[in-house]
Design a protein around this motif. Structure first.
Motif, PDB file in Angstrom:
ATOM      1  N   ILE A  54     -49.279  10.413  52.571  1.00  0.00           N
ATOM      2  CA  ILE A  54     -49.477   8.927  53.410  1.00  0.00           C
ATOM      3  C   ILE A  54     -50.791   8.756  54.045  1.00  0.00           C
ATOM      4  CG2 ILE A  54     -48.565   7.532  55.148  1.00  0.00           C
ATOM      5  CD1 ILE A  54     -45.719   8.428  54.508  1.00  0.00           C
ATOM      6  N   THR A  55     -51.446   9.813  54.824  1.00  0.00           N
ATOM      7  CA  THR A  55     -52.594   9.950  55.424  1.00  0.00           C
ATOM      8  C   THR A  55     -53.833   9.742  54.257  1.00  0.00           C
ATOM      9  OG1 THR A  55     -52.523  12.290  55.697  1.00  0.00           O
ATOM     10  CG2 THR A  55     -51.748  10.880  57.588  1.00  0.00           C
ATOM     11  N   ARG A  56     -53.609  10.467  53.347  1.00  0.00           N
ATOM     12  CA  ARG A  56     -54.768  10.344  52.231  1.00  0.00           C
ATOM     13  C   ARG A  56     -55.089   8.834  51.724  1.00  0.00           C
ATOM     14  NH1 ARG A  56     -52.452  15.000  50.182  1.00  0.00           N
ATOM     15  NH2 ARG A  56     -51.902  13.751  48.259  1.00  0.00           N
ATOM     16  N   VAL A  57     -53.713   8.318  51.547  1.00  0.00           N
ATOM     17  CA  VAL A  57     -53.792   6.891  51.041  1.00  0.00           C
ATOM     18  C   VAL A  57     -54.266   6.024  52.120  1.00  0.00           C
ATOM     19  CG1 VAL A  57     -52.417   4.958  50.179  1.00  0.00           C
ATOM     20  CG2 VAL A  57     -51.996   7.196  49.130  1.00  0.00           C
ATOM     21  N   LEU A  58     -53.983   5.969  53.330  1.00  0.00           N
ATOM     22  CA  LEU A  58     -54.398   5.304  54.467  1.00  0.00           C
ATOM     23  C   LEU A  58     -55.854   5.432  54.736  1.00  0.00           C
ATOM     24  CD1 LEU A  58     -51.650   5.181  56.941  1.00  0.00           C
ATOM     25  CD2 LEU A  58     -52.104   3.437  55.271  1.00  0.00           C
ATOM     26  N   ASP A  59     -56.254   6.921  54.582  1.00  0.00           N
ATOM     27  CA  ASP A  59     -57.737   7.112  54.806  1.00  0.00           C
ATOM     28  C   ASP A  59     -58.642   6.533  53.678  1.00  0.00           C
ATOM     29  OD1 ASP A  59     -57.375   8.336  57.234  1.00  0.00           O
ATOM     30  OD2 ASP A  59     -57.168  10.440  56.357  1.00  0.00           O
ATOM     31  N   SER A  60     -57.946   6.684  52.315  1.00  0.00           N
ATOM     32  CA  SER A  60     -58.765   6.230  51.398  1.00  0.00           C
ATOM     33  C   SER A  60     -58.926   4.728  51.130  1.00  0.00           C
ATOM     34  CB  SER A  60     -58.263   6.568  49.975  1.00  0.00           C
ATOM     35  OG  SER A  60     -57.024   5.792  49.687  1.00  0.00           O
ATOM     36  N   TYR A  75     -44.919   7.828  62.216  1.00  0.00           N
ATOM     37  CA  TYR A  75     -44.188   8.686  62.777  1.00  0.00           C
ATOM     38  C   TYR A  75     -44.002   9.932  61.975  1.00  0.00           C
ATOM     39  CZ  TYR A  75     -42.574   5.530  66.368  1.00  0.00           C
ATOM     40  OH  TYR A  75     -42.694   4.777  67.633  1.00  0.00           O
ATOM     41  N   TYR A  76     -44.420  11.064  62.440  1.00  0.00           N
ATOM     42  CA  TYR A  76     -44.419  12.194  61.476  1.00  0.00           C
ATOM     43  C   TYR A  76     -44.119  13.530  62.592  1.00  0.00           C
ATOM     44  CZ  TYR A  76     -48.848  14.676  62.768  1.00  0.00           C
ATOM     45  OH  TYR A  76     -49.993  15.542  63.209  1.00  0.00           O
ATOM     46  N   THR A  77     -44.095  14.736  61.986  1.00  0.00           N
ATOM     47  CA  THR A  77     -43.801  15.813  62.716  1.00  0.00           C
ATOM     48  C   THR A  77     -44.614  16.799  62.188  1.00  0.00           C
ATOM     49  OG1 THR A  77     -42.122  17.530  63.369  1.00  0.00           O
ATOM     50  CG2 THR A  77     -41.769  16.673  61.289  1.00  0.00           C
ATOM     51  N   THR A  78     -45.162  17.667  63.161  1.00  0.00           N
ATOM     52  CA  THR A  78     -45.933  19.138  63.087  1.00  0.00           C
ATOM     53  C   THR A  78     -45.361  20.222  62.561  1.00  0.00           C
ATOM     54  OG1 THR A  78     -46.347  19.179  65.448  1.00  0.00           O
ATOM     55  CG2 THR A  78     -48.159  17.915  64.216  1.00  0.00           C
ATOM     56  N   VAL A  79     -43.687  20.168  62.938  1.00  0.00           N
ATOM     57  CA  VAL A  79     -43.034  21.176  62.728  1.00  0.00           C
ATOM     58  C   VAL A  79     -42.103  21.120  61.776  1.00  0.00           C
ATOM     59  CG1 VAL A  79     -43.424  22.331  65.177  1.00  0.00           C
ATOM     60  CG2 VAL A  79     -41.618  20.407  64.645  1.00  0.00           C
ATOM     61  N   ALA A  80     -42.468  20.534  60.749  1.00  0.00           N
ATOM     62  CA  ALA A  80     -41.455  20.043  59.469  1.00  0.00           C
ATOM     63  C   ALA A  80     -41.186  21.548  58.924  1.00  0.00           C
ATOM     64  CB  ALA A  80     -42.185  19.315  58.566  1.00  0.00           C
ATOM     65  N   LYS A 103     -56.917   2.097  59.480  1.00  0.00           N
ATOM     66  CA  LYS A 103     -56.645   2.748  60.816  1.00  0.00           C
ATOM     67  C   LYS A 103     -55.018   2.592  61.153  1.00  0.00           C
ATOM     68  CE  LYS A 103     -61.008   1.119  62.728  1.00  0.00           C
ATOM     69  NZ  LYS A 103     -61.905   1.692  62.020  1.00  0.00           N
ATOM     70  N   TYR A 104     -54.950   3.895  61.735  1.00  0.00           N
ATOM     71  CA  TYR A 104     -53.332   3.974  61.871  1.00  0.00           C
ATOM     72  C   TYR A 104     -53.242   4.930  63.024  1.00  0.00           C
ATOM     73  CZ  TYR A 104     -54.325   8.529  59.191  1.00  0.00           C
ATOM     74  OH  TYR A 104     -54.752   9.745  58.639  1.00  0.00           O
ATOM     75  N   GLU A 105     -52.419   5.080  63.707  1.00  0.00           N
ATOM     76  CA  GLU A 105     -51.823   6.143  64.889  1.00  0.00           C
ATOM     77  C   GLU A 105     -50.823   6.861  64.490  1.00  0.00           C
ATOM     78  OE1 GLU A 105     -49.922   5.628  69.364  1.00  0.00           O
ATOM     79  OE2 GLU A 105     -50.479   3.889  68.065  1.00  0.00           O
ATOM     80  N   ILE A 106     -50.854   8.142  64.656  1.00  0.00           N
ATOM     81  CA  ILE A 106     -49.902   9.169  64.355  1.00  0.00           C
ATOM     82  C   ILE A 106     -49.164   9.406  65.529  1.00  0.00           C
ATOM     83  CG2 ILE A 106     -49.563  11.551  63.851  1.00  0.00           C
ATOM     84  CD1 ILE A 106     -51.820  11.376  61.697  1.00  0.00           C
TER      85      ILE A 106
END
Length: 94
Positions: free
Chosen positions: A23-29, A6-11, A33-36
């Motif tokens: 978080i996304t960099r670590v998960l990608d590395s 759970y994240y926000t594009t308007v932080a 797989k994850y859902e945003i």
């Protein structure tokens, strides 16, 4: 899907944007797989995140495996440091 972020594009906070990116960099590395889920798309998504986290004031990023709460950024960061990300994410077949 398993892991949900759970994240926000308007932080308004640079810190939140940085945490989400980390978080996304670590998960990608790690090839995880994850859902945003962008809570800025509606207050019902923010309320859902807070409900699932059990914290009425929770802010993104918050991490889940399906509907099971894993933790927030600080907990994720601690798991990265301890090299226990898969356990933190409650992933099977570890």
């Amino acid at each position: 899907m398993g892991v949900k972020l759970y994240y926000t594009t308007v932080a308004g906070s640079r810190s939140i944007k940085s945490q989400q990116s980390h978080i996304t960099r670590v998960l990608d590395s790690k090839g995880i797989k994850y859902e945003i889920i962008d809570i800025s798309q509606g207050s019902e998504l923010r309320d859902e995140m807070r409900n699932k986290a059990g914290n009425p004031t929770a802010v993104p990023p918050q991490i889940f495996n399906e509907d099971q709460y894993c933790g927030d950024y600080e907990m994720f960061s601690d798991a990265v440091e301890a090299d226990t990300v898969e356990q933190f994410l409650k992933m099977k077949n570890i």
